[in-house]
Design an enzyme around this catalytic site. Structure first.
Site, short mmCIF file in Angstrom:
data_model
loop_
_atom_site.label_atom_id
_atom_site.label_comp_id
_atom_site.label_asym_id
_atom_site.label_seq_id
_atom_site.Cartn_x
_atom_site.Cartn_y
_atom_site.Cartn_z
N LEU A 176 11.01 -94.15 102.37
CA LEU A 176 10.11 -94.99 101.58
C LEU A 176 10.91 -96.24 101.24
CD1 LEU A 176 8.45 -92.69 98.86
CD2 LEU A 176 7.26 -94.05 100.57
N ASP A 177 10.28 -97.38 101.34
CA ASP A 177 10.96 -98.62 100.99
C ASP A 177 11.38 -98.59 99.52
OD1 ASP A 177 10.64 -99.87 103.51
OD2 ASP A 177 8.55 -100.26 103.01
#
Length: 180
Positions: A41-42
């Site tokens: 996930l960023d």
């Protein structure tokens, strides 16, 4: 071993960071040794991140051929019109090619924790929540898809991967879970 972790906003999906100043990483959450993120996930996205010490399991969780649906709750700028939702459902043309069709629907705002920093609020610009379910995982895909249909993402929370769900995990909390 499979771990469900609620990744807070601003945390990197790795255990080390060489930048100056260092940014928060997974190392600060007391996770068992030997696990690594199955997918990512960023740093500006939140929610479910799965970690494992099993390379085969990691591959089954992340490879698009295994079709593990990923469920996202997306706060967008604007009010979604039927044609915008239909475009997401058909697949969106991005610079790196057309996305697979997504399940897309408007939802009531989910019961979430406050984000730090908070999402920018503007009285003159409405916002809404969508639930998007995708079967691929391109770089920043959900953000690019919503932007392509004219609904920029303000907040992005992954709620599920396959059969695994956040189910009440607070940001920074984790639990062991059964693969499947």
């Amino acid at each position: 071993m499979l771990i469900a972790f609620n990744k807070p906003y601003g945390v990197l999906c790795q255990f080390t960071d060489r930048s100056e100043p260092p940014r928060p990483t997974l190392a600060g959450f007391g996770l068992p040794p030997g696990v690594y993120a199955a997918g990512r996930l960023d740093h500006d996205s939140e929610g479910l991140l799965l970690l494992t010490d099993d390379g085969g399991l990691a591959h089954r969780l992340t490879d698009p051929r295994h079709k593990q649906p990923k469920t996202y709750w997306v706060q967008v700028e604007g009010t979604p019109r039927p044609d915008q939702l239909d475009a997401l459902r058909r697949g969106v043309e991005l610079r790196d090619g057309r996305t697979r069709p997504a399940l897309a629907e408007s939802i009531e705002p989910p019961a979430l924790w406050p984000r730090d920093p908070p999402v920018r609020f503007r009285k003159t610009v409405p916002d809404a929540w969508l639930q998007l379910v995708i079967g691929e995982g391109r770089n920043r895909q959900v953000r690019r898809m919503t932007a392509a249909v004219g609904l920029p993402t303000l907040r992005l929370v992954r709620a599920g991967i396959g059969g695994q769900r956040l189910d009440g995990l607070a940001p920074g909390e984790w639990r062991m879970c059964v693969p499947g």
